[in-house]
Design a protein around this motif. Structure first.
Motif, PDB file in Angstrom:
ATOM      1  N   GLY A   1       1.355  -0.757  -0.376  1.00 49.80           N
ATOM      2  CA  GLY A   1      -0.144  -0.270  -0.077  1.00 49.80           C
ATOM      3  C   GLY A   1       0.517   1.044   0.117  1.00 49.80           C
ATOM      4  O   GLY A   1       0.714   2.290  -0.843  1.00 49.80           O
ATOM      5  N   ILE A   2       1.632   1.083   0.802  1.00 51.50           N
ATOM      6  CA  ILE A   2       2.735   2.630   0.957  1.00 51.50           C
ATOM      7  C   ILE A   2       3.378   2.472  -0.401  1.00 51.50           C
ATOM      8  O   ILE A   2       3.910   3.805  -1.219  1.00 51.50           O
ATOM      9  N   ASN A   3       3.858   1.480  -1.117  1.00 49.15           N
ATOM     10  CA  ASN A   3       4.608   1.915  -2.704  1.00 49.15           C
ATOM     11  C   ASN A   3       3.109   2.132  -3.721  1.00 49.15           C
ATOM     12  O   ASN A   3       3.645   2.460  -4.704  1.00 49.15           O
ATOM     13  N   LEU A   4       2.030   2.230  -3.494  1.00 50.99           N
ATOM     14  CA  LEU A   4       0.898   2.548  -4.190  1.00 50.99           C
ATOM     15  C   LEU A   4       1.430   4.345  -4.545  1.00 50.99           C
ATOM     16  O   LEU A   4       1.014   4.926  -5.766  1.00 50.99           O
ATOM     17  N   VAL A   5       1.830   4.217  -3.269  1.00 47.38           N
ATOM     18  CA  VAL A   5       1.628   5.688  -3.539  1.00 47.38           C
ATOM     19  C   VAL A   5       2.901   6.558  -3.926  1.00 47.38           C
ATOM     20  O   VAL A   5       3.574   7.089  -4.404  1.00 47.38           O
ATOM     21  N   ALA A   6       4.436   5.385  -3.113  1.00 43.15           N
ATOM     22  CA  ALA A   6       5.786   5.865  -3.314  1.00 43.15           C
ATOM     23  C   ALA A   6       5.796   5.589  -4.750  1.00 43.15           C
ATOM     24  O   ALA A   6       6.914   6.553  -5.680  1.00 43.15           O
TER      25      ALA A   6
END
Length: 344
Positions: free
Chosen positions: A50-55
């Protein structure tokens, strides 16, 4: 999960459409938990995903920066640090037993800040943060606010609309009482256009089940981030956990946990432990208490406690007690007795 196993064994893939419909119930329950719309929920294998969706989804430019905290779990640091290859700076704001100086946080932001990222509850100190205050600082700089919610979701109330959260992620295997590999991400509808999908696959497009017709028309929802086949067993189990937590009432769960950790903190202090979690403001307390026993190796203490049937963790060179609503006074007394009996 036993039901899924039986159906998978007896019915095989003929049960898939039934599982898919039940999967949408999981999505709906997740949305209700945080006050979001169902279309804003993506089912994810981990908080990291989920964090990497943004990053990895933002159109970064050299000179941009992301502001986060210096006590974050590695999964909320490495995706941002990985952006250095694009000329993006990661700025870490110091904390004191998890507490954030909001002025320092604001000073770390500027007109090139694209994201402010923070954990709702610190994994190594248990400090529960003021979500809306952090979001307000991010938005004052026209930055997205990302919340790592894994250490609070399911046991403390959260309304992503009221607190102005833009994006959120949490795996289900912590306080949500689900299995590993089944978590959620929330992407505010207005943010969809700001995050290019990564991992695009057959399940990302509008006509996902029409395998004979290829048209890259992404779903207009957060489901566009679900590129391939999902962990059916895990997400169906997560749905059952969400139903249980909802039936008990998140406020009731929160109050039970706070009462337990208040008593635990007092008893640990009487034992001579040094607490490294904020305990004097109830709004900062959580289900986590981090502590030290003077002159004792925390790893040896943890090993001894495990032998006594008591599970503690070691984080940041300290012991961590994590209490859920099912823990009771007998559990606390057994924990204290195990700690007293340690002979280092």
């Amino acid at each position: 999960m036993q039901q899924w196993q039986q159906e998978a064994t007896e019915d095989g893939t003929t049960a898939w459409l039934s599982w898919a419909r039940r999967l949408e119930t999981t999505r709906s329950r997740a949305a209700q938990l945080i006050g979001a719309d169902t279309d804003e929920i993506a089912l994810m294998p981990s908080t990291t995903a989920g964090i990497n969706l943004v990053a990895e989804g933002i159109d970064w430019q050299a000179g941009d920066n992301i502001v986060t905290l210096d006590d974050e779990f590695p999964s909320n640091l490495y995706p941002w640090l990985h952006l250095e290859r694009l000329g993006v700076e990661t700025r870490c704001v110091p904390t004191a037993i998890g507490r954030i100086d909001l002025d320092q946080l604001a000073d770390a932001c500027d007109d090139r800040t694209r994201v402010v990222s923070a954990s709702w509850v610190g994994f190594a100190n248990g400090c529960r943060r003021d979500v809306q205050a952090i979001a307000d600082i991010a938005h004052q700089h026209d930055a997205l606010f990302f919340l790592d919610a894994i250490q609070g979701l399911g046991v403390f109330p959260l309304d992503v609309v009221a607190t102005n959260v833009d994006c959120l992620a949490a795996d289900g295997h912590k306080w949500l009482l689900g299995p590993e590999g089944a978590g959620i991400a929330y992407i505010r509808r207005e943010c969809l256009g700001r995050l290019q999908p990564i991992g695009v696959g057959w399940n990302s497009v509008v006509n996902a089940l029409d395998f004979s017709h290829i048209e890259l028309k992404l779903k207009p929802t957060a489901q566009r981030y679900e590129g391939g086949t999902l962990n059916m067993a895990g997400f169906l189990a997560l749905g059952a956990s969400l139903e249980l937590l909802s039936s008990l009432g998140i406020e009731n769960i929160a109050n039970t946990i706070l009462d337990f950790t208040e008593q635990a903190g007092e008893m640990l202090a009487e034992l001579g432990a040094t607490l490294h979690s904020p305990r004097d403001r109830v709004e900062e307390c959580s289900g986590i208490i981090c502590f030290e026993l003077p002159n004792q190796n925390p790893f040896e203490v943890r090993k001894h406690c495990l032998e006594q049937g008591v599970v503690l963790a070691c984080r940041g060179g300290r012991l961590r007690l994590s209490a859920h609503a099912y823990n009771n006074e007998d559990d606390l007394n057994r924990t204290l007795e195990a700690l007293r009996s340690f002979k280092g």
